[in-house]
Write a protein that holds these residues in place. Structure first.
Motif, PDB file in Angstrom:
ATOM      1  N   LEU A  11       0.871  -1.036  -0.037  1.00  0.00           N
ATOM      2  CA  LEU A  11      -0.044   0.055   0.102  1.00  0.00           C
ATOM      3  C   LEU A  11       0.856   1.291   0.049  1.00  0.00           C
ATOM      4  O   LEU A  11       0.552   2.189  -0.838  1.00  0.00           O
ATOM      5  N   LEU A  12       1.824   1.234   0.625  1.00  0.00           N
ATOM      6  CA  LEU A  12       2.657   2.318   0.997  1.00  0.00           C
ATOM      7  C   LEU A  12       3.434   2.782  -0.266  1.00  0.00           C
ATOM      8  O   LEU A  12       3.791   3.757  -0.947  1.00  0.00           O
ATOM      9  N   ALA A  47      -3.204   4.408  12.516  1.00  0.00           N
ATOM     10  CA  ALA A  47      -2.764   4.550  14.029  1.00  0.00           C
ATOM     11  C   ALA A  47      -1.508   4.631  14.360  1.00  0.00           C
ATOM     12  O   ALA A  47      -0.958   5.320  15.487  1.00  0.00           O
ATOM     13  N   ARG A  48      -0.595   4.427  13.550  1.00  0.00           N
ATOM     14  CA  ARG A  48       0.866   4.478  13.661  1.00  0.00           C
ATOM     15  C   ARG A  48       1.381   5.736  12.949  1.00  0.00           C
ATOM     16  O   ARG A  48       2.970   5.714  13.024  1.00  0.00           O
ATOM     17  N   ASN A  49       0.738   6.519  12.276  1.00  0.00           N
ATOM     18  CA  ASN A  49       1.348   7.787  11.756  1.00  0.00           C
ATOM     19  C   ASN A  49       1.900   7.336  10.332  1.00  0.00           C
ATOM     20  O   ASN A  49       2.828   8.246   9.973  1.00  0.00           O
ATOM     21  N   TYR A  50       1.787   6.414   9.660  1.00  0.00           N
ATOM     22  CA  TYR A  50       2.556   5.877   8.562  1.00  0.00           C
ATOM     23  C   TYR A  50       1.784   6.539   7.299  1.00  0.00           C
ATOM     24  O   TYR A  50       2.267   6.802   6.293  1.00  0.00           O
ATOM     25  N   VAL A  51       0.286   6.681   7.612  1.00  0.00           N
ATOM     26  CA  VAL A  51      -0.404   7.426   6.640  1.00  0.00           C
ATOM     27  C   VAL A  51      -1.613   8.344   7.438  1.00  0.00           C
ATOM     28  O   VAL A  51      -1.610   8.071   8.758  1.00  0.00           O
ATOM     29  N   LEU A  67       3.900  11.216   8.886  1.00  0.00           N
ATOM     30  CA  LEU A  67       4.998  11.884   9.325  1.00  0.00           C
ATOM     31  C   LEU A  67       6.040  11.043   9.979  1.00  0.00           C
ATOM     32  O   LEU A  67       7.234  11.132  10.042  1.00  0.00           O
ATOM     33  N   LYS A  68       5.616   9.782  10.155  1.00  0.00           N
ATOM     34  CA  LYS A  68       6.388   8.782  10.790  1.00  0.00           C
ATOM     35  C   LYS A  68       7.667   8.076   9.647  1.00  0.00           C
ATOM     36  O   LYS A  68       8.640   8.029  10.078  1.00  0.00           O
ATOM     37  N   LEU A  69       7.041   8.391   8.404  1.00  0.00           N
ATOM     38  CA  LEU A  69       7.950   8.248   7.289  1.00  0.00           C
ATOM     39  C   LEU A  69       9.041   9.188   7.197  1.00  0.00           C
ATOM     40  O   LEU A  69      10.241   8.811   6.931  1.00  0.00           O
ATOM     41  N   GLU A  71      10.296  10.915   9.662  1.00  0.00           N
ATOM     42  CA  GLU A  71      10.899  10.810  10.936  1.00  0.00           C
ATOM     43  C   GLU A  71      11.900   9.664  10.377  1.00  0.00           C
ATOM     44  O   GLU A  71      13.027   9.780  10.820  1.00  0.00           O
ATOM     45  N   LEU A  72      11.588   8.493  10.217  1.00  0.00           N
ATOM     46  CA  LEU A  72      12.442   7.573   9.804  1.00  0.00           C
ATOM     47  C   LEU A  72      13.260   7.801   8.581  1.00  0.00           C
ATOM     48  O   LEU A  72      14.552   7.418   8.705  1.00  0.00           O
ATOM     49  N   GLY A  73      12.889   8.453   7.581  1.00  0.00           N
ATOM     50  CA  GLY A  73      13.557   8.974   6.546  1.00  0.00           C
ATOM     51  C   GLY A  73      14.694   9.871   7.136  1.00  0.00           C
ATOM     52  O   GLY A  73      15.972   9.948   6.464  1.00  0.00           O
ATOM     53  N   SER A  74      14.564  10.784   7.991  1.00  0.00           N
ATOM     54  CA  SER A  74      15.542  11.800   8.316  1.00  0.00           C
ATOM     55  C   SER A  74      16.666  10.797   9.215  1.00  0.00           C
ATOM     56  O   SER A  74      17.820  11.158   9.405  1.00  0.00           O
ATOM     57  N   LEU A  75      16.072   9.714   9.945  1.00  0.00           N
ATOM     58  CA  LEU A  75      17.059   8.750  10.588  1.00  0.00           C
ATOM     59  C   LEU A  75      18.095   8.129   9.554  1.00  0.00           C
ATOM     60  O   LEU A  75      19.379   8.110   9.760  1.00  0.00           O
ATOM     61  N   VAL A  76      17.651   7.785   8.612  1.00  0.00           N
ATOM     62  CA  VAL A  76      18.557   7.257   7.385  1.00  0.00           C
ATOM     63  C   VAL A  76      19.351   8.361   6.851  1.00  0.00           C
ATOM     64  O   VAL A  76      20.489   7.925   6.635  1.00  0.00           O
ATOM     65  N   SER A  77      18.814   9.392   6.510  1.00  0.00           N
ATOM     66  CA  SER A  77      19.371  10.443   5.950  1.00  0.00           C
ATOM     67  C   SER A  77      20.732  10.701   6.876  1.00  0.00           C
ATOM     68  O   SER A  77      22.090  11.172   6.112  1.00  0.00           O
TER      69      SER A  77
END
Length: 247
Positions: A11-12, A47-51, A67-69, A71-77
């Motif tokens: 889906l994502l 519910a987990r803020n992925y969408v 916004l969760k994505l 956040e995760l993208g910023s960590l990887v970056s």
């Protein structure tokens, strides 16, 4: 393969630069999944803020990436940037001391090796990029643990089995690491090897990684240890300066 996770990720994957919003019906059609299944997965992702859902009216609801994505993208970056900045300095350090050099970060309650430069020696250590270890084993992990906030340290201590490491002993080690500004470990990961680590700091002074050098213990003695220690310290400071640290 976990089918629920696979379907949720599918889906994502439907969201792109050109398709930032999708309806439930569109997602069901594009993934060839039943609408009830898509709705159930979207509810969990929301519910987990992925969408998140945009409801324009009773007949028009659309979904966007959450916004969760971000956040995760910023960590990887940030980790990718750290590797890119540190790699040339690590290569230069290996050229100077001919020992294996690692870059280690905190990953939740563990330490993860995110970069490695090999020496030309025949010695091969049991380390690799992506390897994780407890934060109380080895010079790099222990240095990172020493610079964590007390609350985070306490959470790690609760996870340690007394047979693995006595918390009282570890606390004394961490205090010494903070006082001297580096960590030294002997035969903790591989027999007859020594590890030496210095902190890498960002522009706020936060310790974001450990620069860890490892090799046969016979090379980490006397003048050899003094030379390795000084060059590793200087390299960690140069990397920190590139990250904006001015202390």
């Amino acid at each position: 393969m976990n089918q629920s996770v696979h379907k949720a990720l599918k889906l994502l994957d439907q969201f792109t630069e050109d398709t930032k919003e999708l309806t439930l019906k569109e997602l069901a059609e594009q993934t060839n999944m039943p609408k009830p299944t898509v709705y159930r997965l979207l509810t969990t992702l929301e519910a987990r803020n992925y969408v998140y859902k945009i409801k324009r009216n009773d007949h028009d609801s659309r979904y966007r990436l959450g916004l969760k994505l971000l956040e995760l993208g910023s960590l990887v970056s940030s980790h990718m940037q750290l590797r890119e900045i540190a790699r040339p300095f690590m290569e230069q350090l290996v050229g100077d001391i001919n020992e294996v050099v690692h870059l280690v970060i905190v990953n939740h309650s563990q330490a993860t090796y995110i970069e490695k430069v090999e020496s030309t020696r025949a010695l091969r250590l049991h380390t690799r990029i992506g390897k994780t270890l407890p934060l109380y084993i080895g010079s790099g992990p222990k240095l990172l643990l020493a610079y964590l906030e007390e609350e985070a340290q306490a959470a790690i201590f609760e996870q340690i089995h007394p047979a693995d490491k006595r918390p009282e002993t570890l606390k004394k080690e961490l205090q010494q690491i903070r006082r001297q500004g580096y960590a030294l470990s002997i035969s903790e990961q591989d027999p007859d090897t020594t590890g030496l680590s210095f902190p890498i700091k960002n522009h706020t002074g936060e310790v974001v990684a450990a620069l860890a050098v490892s090799g046969l213990s016979s090379y980490f003695e006397g003048e050899g240890l003094t030379d390795i220690k000084e060059k590793t310290r200087q390299t960690a400071e140069r990397i920190s300066a590139k990250l904006g640290y001015t202390g």
